[in-house]
Motif scaffolding. Structure first.
Motif, PDB file in Angstrom:
ATOM      1  N   GLU A 162       3.168   5.962   3.100  1.00  0.00           N
ATOM      2  CA  GLU A 162       3.512   4.864   2.661  1.00  0.00           C
ATOM      3  C   GLU A 162       4.448   5.388   1.347  1.00  0.00           C
ATOM      4  OE1 GLU A 162       0.456   3.005   0.994  1.00  0.00           O
ATOM      5  OE2 GLU A 162       0.048   2.246   3.471  1.00  0.00           O
ATOM      6  N   SER A 163       4.351   6.671   0.761  1.00  0.00           N
ATOM      7  CA  SER A 163       5.348   6.952  -0.482  1.00  0.00           C
ATOM      8  C   SER A 163       6.520   7.306   0.599  1.00  0.00           C
ATOM      9  CB  SER A 163       5.165   8.451  -1.034  1.00  0.00           C
ATOM     10  OG  SER A 163       4.907   9.712   0.087  1.00  0.00           O
ATOM     11  N   ARG A 164       6.668   7.051   1.211  1.00  0.00           N
ATOM     12  CA  ARG A 164       8.135   7.733   2.216  1.00  0.00           C
ATOM     13  C   ARG A 164       8.586   6.789   3.506  1.00  0.00           C
ATOM     14  NH1 ARG A 164       5.042  11.279   1.787  1.00  0.00           N
ATOM     15  NH2 ARG A 164       5.996  14.023   0.585  1.00  0.00           N
ATOM     16  N   GLY A 165       8.342   5.390   2.779  1.00  0.00           N
ATOM     17  CA  GLY A 165       8.970   4.012   2.937  1.00  0.00           C
ATOM     18  C   GLY A 165       7.715   3.781   5.121  1.00  0.00           C
ATOM     19  N   VAL A 166       6.739   3.920   5.107  1.00  0.00           N
ATOM     20  CA  VAL A 166       6.296   3.668   6.050  1.00  0.00           C
ATOM     21  C   VAL A 166       4.507   3.592   6.133  1.00  0.00           C
ATOM     22  CG1 VAL A 166       5.425   4.722   7.654  1.00  0.00           C
ATOM     23  CG2 VAL A 166       7.088   5.697   7.480  1.00  0.00           C
ATOM     24  N   ALA A 167       4.913   2.133   6.534  1.00  0.00           N
ATOM     25  CA  ALA A 167       3.260   1.360   5.858  1.00  0.00           C
ATOM     26  C   ALA A 167       2.453   1.394   7.381  1.00  0.00           C
ATOM     27  CB  ALA A 167       3.449   0.104   5.797  1.00  0.00           C
ATOM     28  N   LEU A 168       1.225   1.599   7.015  1.00  0.00           N
ATOM     29  CA  LEU A 168       0.296   1.534   8.495  1.00  0.00           C
ATOM     30  C   LEU A 168      -0.627   0.234   8.404  1.00  0.00           C
ATOM     31  CD1 LEU A 168      -1.061   5.317   7.709  1.00  0.00           C
ATOM     32  CD2 LEU A 168       1.352   4.953   8.987  1.00  0.00           C
ATOM     33  N   LYS A 169      -1.562   0.678   9.206  1.00  0.00           N
ATOM     34  CA  LYS A 169      -2.149  -1.334   9.246  1.00  0.00           C
ATOM     35  C   LYS A 169      -3.907  -0.821  10.245  1.00  0.00           C
ATOM     36  CE  LYS A 169      -0.059  -2.046  13.786  1.00  0.00           C
ATOM     37  NZ  LYS A 169       0.355  -4.055  14.720  1.00  0.00           N
ATOM     38  N   THR A 170      -4.545  -1.463  10.068  1.00  0.00           N
ATOM     39  CA  THR A 170      -5.584  -0.554  10.746  1.00  0.00           C
ATOM     40  C   THR A 170      -6.071  -1.743  11.908  1.00  0.00           C
ATOM     41  OG1 THR A 170      -6.526  -0.320   8.568  1.00  0.00           O
ATOM     42  CG2 THR A 170      -7.688  -0.260  10.324  1.00  0.00           C
ATOM     43  N   GLU A 171      -6.708  -1.313  12.937  1.00  0.00           N
ATOM     44  CA  GLU A 171      -7.085  -2.573  14.138  1.00  0.00           C
ATOM     45  C   GLU A 171      -8.780  -2.218  13.879  1.00  0.00           C
ATOM     46  OE1 GLU A 171      -5.168  -1.596  18.328  1.00  0.00           O
ATOM     47  OE2 GLU A 171      -3.062  -2.255  16.602  1.00  0.00           O
ATOM     48  N   PRO A 172      -8.877  -2.815  14.468  1.00  0.00           N
ATOM     49  CA  PRO A 172     -10.479  -3.022  14.712  1.00  0.00           C
ATOM     50  C   PRO A 172     -10.555  -2.322  15.012  1.00  0.00           C
ATOM     51  CG  PRO A 172      -9.630  -4.624  15.833  1.00  0.00           C
ATOM     52  CD  PRO A 172      -8.620  -4.464  15.461  1.00  0.00           C
ATOM     53  N   ASP A 173     -11.166  -1.189  15.847  1.00  0.00           N
ATOM     54  CA  ASP A 173     -11.495   0.041  15.684  1.00  0.00           C
ATOM     55  C   ASP A 173     -11.808   1.273  14.982  1.00  0.00           C
ATOM     56  OD1 ASP A 173      -9.130   0.163  16.838  1.00  0.00           O
ATOM     57  OD2 ASP A 173      -9.541   0.621  18.910  1.00  0.00           O
ATOM     58  N   GLY A 174     -11.107   0.962  13.628  1.00  0.00           N
ATOM     59  CA  GLY A 174     -10.175   2.081  12.856  1.00  0.00           C
ATOM     60  C   GLY A 174      -8.895   2.709  13.068  1.00  0.00           C
ATOM     61  N   ARG A 175      -8.882   2.616  14.327  1.00  0.00           N
ATOM     62  CA  ARG A 175      -7.274   3.416  14.578  1.00  0.00           C
ATOM     63  C   ARG A 175      -6.351   3.080  13.692  1.00  0.00           C
ATOM     64  NH1 ARG A 175      -6.048   2.825  20.930  1.00  0.00           N
ATOM     65  NH2 ARG A 175      -6.291   0.986  20.562  1.00  0.00           N
ATOM     66  N   MET A 176      -5.541   3.860  12.664  1.00  0.00           N
ATOM     67  CA  MET A 176      -4.078   3.407  12.164  1.00  0.00           C
ATOM     68  C   MET A 176      -2.858   3.394  12.961  1.00  0.00           C
ATOM     69  SD  MET A 176      -5.580   4.179   8.138  1.00  0.00           S
ATOM     70  CE  MET A 176      -4.466   2.737   7.948  1.00  0.00           C
ATOM     71  N   PHE A 177      -1.643   2.727  13.072  1.00  0.00           N
ATOM     72  CA  PHE A 177      -0.533   2.796  14.124  1.00  0.00           C
ATOM     73  C   PHE A 177       0.373   2.321  12.071  1.00  0.00           C
ATOM     74  CE2 PHE A 177      -3.319   2.089  16.944  1.00  0.00           C
ATOM     75  CZ  PHE A 177      -2.953   2.932  17.671  1.00  0.00           C
ATOM     76  N   PRO A 178       1.699   2.481  12.779  1.00  0.00           N
ATOM     77  CA  PRO A 178       2.662   2.268  11.646  1.00  0.00           C
ATOM     78  C   PRO A 178       2.531   0.515  11.808  1.00  0.00           C
ATOM     79  CG  PRO A 178       3.954   3.335  14.086  1.00  0.00           C
ATOM     80  CD  PRO A 178       2.323   3.531  13.714  1.00  0.00           C
ATOM     81  N   THR A 179       2.642  -0.279  10.970  1.00  0.00           N
ATOM     82  CA  THR A 179       3.346  -1.619  11.264  1.00  0.00           C
ATOM     83  C   THR A 179       4.365  -1.907  12.575  1.00  0.00           C
ATOM     84  OG1 THR A 179       4.232  -1.510   9.609  1.00  0.00           O
ATOM     85  CG2 THR A 179       2.498  -1.912   8.856  1.00  0.00           C
ATOM     86  N   THR A 180       5.431  -1.052  12.210  1.00  0.00           N
ATOM     87  CA  THR A 180       6.151  -0.965  13.593  1.00  0.00           C
ATOM     88  C   THR A 180       6.067  -1.178  14.636  1.00  0.00           C
ATOM     89  OG1 THR A 180       7.032   1.423  13.803  1.00  0.00           O
ATOM     90  CG2 THR A 180       8.534  -0.190  11.754  1.00  0.00           C
TER      91      THR A 180
END
Length: 408
Positions: A92-110
């Motif tokens: 996130e400090s380098r401009g990449v926001a992440l999101k969390t899916e219901p099973d806990g996996r995290m991906f870039p919002t893109t």
């Protein structure tokens, strides 16, 4: 005074994180990534179906370490220094926001792995890391306080420190070039694979998924719960993949020929029996034909076949269901026998159990106990996680720890 030259062997997730961290921590050092193929970060590209499962949103360190069949104890103190929360902040400090899916996996919002690849390449560029592709390293030779690197091209060069992030190898021979340094190697076997079941008594269920099942290895304590997916060759899905990871060595010793027991309800047999018995008396159910409507959230196509395996005809109503058929149905639902004959790699993501024995390393720095100046990070180590972002988290963590210590 000549600046320190740090060589990073392998241009994957751990290699880039290690190189960036080393260059940022020791700004006067020269840092070079040597990647044998033409492209860097190829595994990052295919991860999560091209979306890149960056990490897992495990809410605490005890929860996070539960994701590692091998290496959990070793990683625990390292996670105190750099864990999934730090990974989120790093991107996130380098401009990449992440999101969390219901099973806990995290991906870039893109939802694109290119976002992660671009971020890592830009961070490496800003830190002054040189990236050399088609530059495979055949040998590392310790010469005093320096290292001679022999490249596949025939080129030889001297460096001061080496970080090996060459990834996992499916064959023990893939580690031969490291064994010459006196390192103990744990024999690699596959982890995270799907089960082949050519004799599956269920037909035409490809693509059908079951929300939560229990999967067990017959004759052992190994058991996992989670979603399961029918494929054209057998079964897959998180429950199967996790069982394959925890049982990697045991299943390899069986040559992938074993009996798996599946509980489609993820409830105890007596609870299932009680529920079915009450359905026989229920006004809403007792007049209905057994195959027509599936309980327990089981997909209709699967339910119909399980009913058939319990020798229940299409014209049988719940109220008329004999006790012996009810018992057979409970058995099919809670203790379905799946004969596994072989495995298939999960998509394009192979993960190996095995690699550099962790006893070879100083646990706080990831430096070799036998060869000073030689460090390791990523999947080349005998660390592996279940599916869900755990393997990348181990890569980020070990890359950061090695990178922070390699110039000291």
């Amino acid at each position: 005074m000549q600046s320190l030259h740090i060589a990073v062997i392998g241009g994957g997730a751990a290699g880039f994180m290690g190189a960036i961290t080393a260059a940022e921590t020791f700004p006067t050092a020269k840092v070079t990534i040597f990647e044998k193929s033409r492209n860097v970060l190829s595994k990052v590209k295919v991860s999560g179906g091209g979306r890149c499962n960056v990490t897992n949103a495990a809410p605490s360190l005890p929860e996070l370490v539960k994701g590692y069949p091998r290496g959990a104890k070793f990683l625990r103190p390292l996670f105190e220094i750099f864990n999934n929360q730090h990974t989120i902040q790093w991107f996130e400090s380098r401009g990449v926001a992440l999101k969390t899916e219901p099973d806990g996996r995290m991906f870039p919002t893109t939802d694109s792995s290119e976002t992660i690849i671009d971020c890592l390449q830009q961070a490496a560029q800003r830190a002054g890391v040189e990236v050399r592709t088609s530059a495979g390293v055949n040998a590392i030779v310790a010469e005093g306080e320096q290292f001679l690197l022999r490249l596949q091209s025939g080129e030889e060069l001297m460096v001061n420190r080496v970080l090996v992030t060459s990834g996992g190898h499916p064959q023990l021979s893939g580690y031969d070039w490291l064994a010459t340094l006196g390192l103990e190697i744990e024999t690699p076997v596959p982890s995270l694979f799907t089960f082949n079941a050519p004799k599956l008594p269920l037909k035409d269920l490809m693509g059908v998924s079951v929300g939560k099942v229990g999967v067990k290895l017959a004759g052992s304590k190994l058991t996992e719960a989670g979603p399961m997916l029918f494929t054209h060759w057998g079964v897959s899905g998180p429950a199967v993949l996790r069982l394959s990871a925890w049982g990697a060595r045991e299943l390899a010793s069986k040559n992938y020929q074993f009996m798996s027991l599946i509980n489609f309800t993820n409830q105890k047999p007596n609870e299932v029996q009680e529920q079915l018995t009450s359905m026989q008396r229920d006004v809403q159910w007792k007049g209905k034909f057994v195959p027509t409507q599936a309980p327990f959230g089981i997909p209709q196509r699967l339910w119909k076949q399980l009913v058939e395996l319990a020798n229940i005809p299409d014209t049988m109503r719940w109220a008329d269901l004999p006790a012996k058929n009810l018992h057979r149905l409970v058995e099919q639902l809670t203790n379905f026998q799946l004969e596994v004959q072989g495995k298939t790699t999960f998509k394009d993501e192979f993960v190996t159990c095995g690699g550099i024995n962790l006893a070879n390393l100083h646990p706080k720095t990831l430096e070799s106990r036998h060869v000073p100046g030689l460090f390791f990070a990523g999947e080349v180590l005998d660390i592996d996680g279940i599916t869900g972002g755990y393997n990348f988290q181990a890569a980020w963590t070990t890359g950061v720890i090695a990178g922070r210590n390699i110039g000291g």
